[in-house]
Design a protein around this motif. Structure first.
Motif, PDB file in Angstrom:
ATOM      1  N   LYS A 124       0.829  -1.207   0.000  1.00  0.00           N
ATOM      2  CA  LYS A 124       0.000   0.000   0.000  1.00  0.00           C
ATOM      3  C   LYS A 124       0.864   1.258   0.000  1.00  0.00           C
ATOM      4  N   GLU A 148      -2.706   4.286  -5.558  1.00  0.00           N
ATOM      5  CA  GLU A 148      -3.675   4.055  -4.480  1.00  0.00           C
ATOM      6  C   GLU A 148      -4.628   2.911  -4.822  1.00  0.00           C
ATOM      7  N   TYR A 186      -4.390  -7.095   2.778  1.00  0.00           N
ATOM      8  CA  TYR A 186      -4.621  -6.008   1.825  1.00  0.00           C
ATOM      9  C   TYR A 186      -5.323  -6.520   0.572  1.00  0.00           C
TER      10      TYR A 186
END
Length: 70
Positions: A29, A35, A44
């Motif tokens: 990240k 993004e 994630y």
């Protein structure tokens, strides 16, 4: 109209994070300038619409939890 053959050519490889391998460190990240990676409950997740297949996240993952495929 786009032929079935052309649709397959246009598919991009997107990152996939293996939830069993992900250690939740957040390196992917932090290093994704688009993004495209968000924190899930225990690991994630990649937003396929934002992923541009640059593979930076995979190169930064210490657990080798990120692979690419369509």
């Amino acid at each position: 109209m786009i032929s079935e053959e052309n649709k397959n050519i246009q598919k991009k490889e997107v990152a996939h994070i293996d939830e069993k391998k992900c250690i939740g460190c957040g390196s992917c990240k932090r290093n994704c300038e688009f993004e495209a990676i968000v924190r899930g409950k225990d690991y994630y997740i990649v937003n396929e619409e934002k992923c541009v297949s640059c593979k930076v996240c995979a190169s930064k993952c210490p657990a080798d939890a990120i692979t690419y495929g369509s």
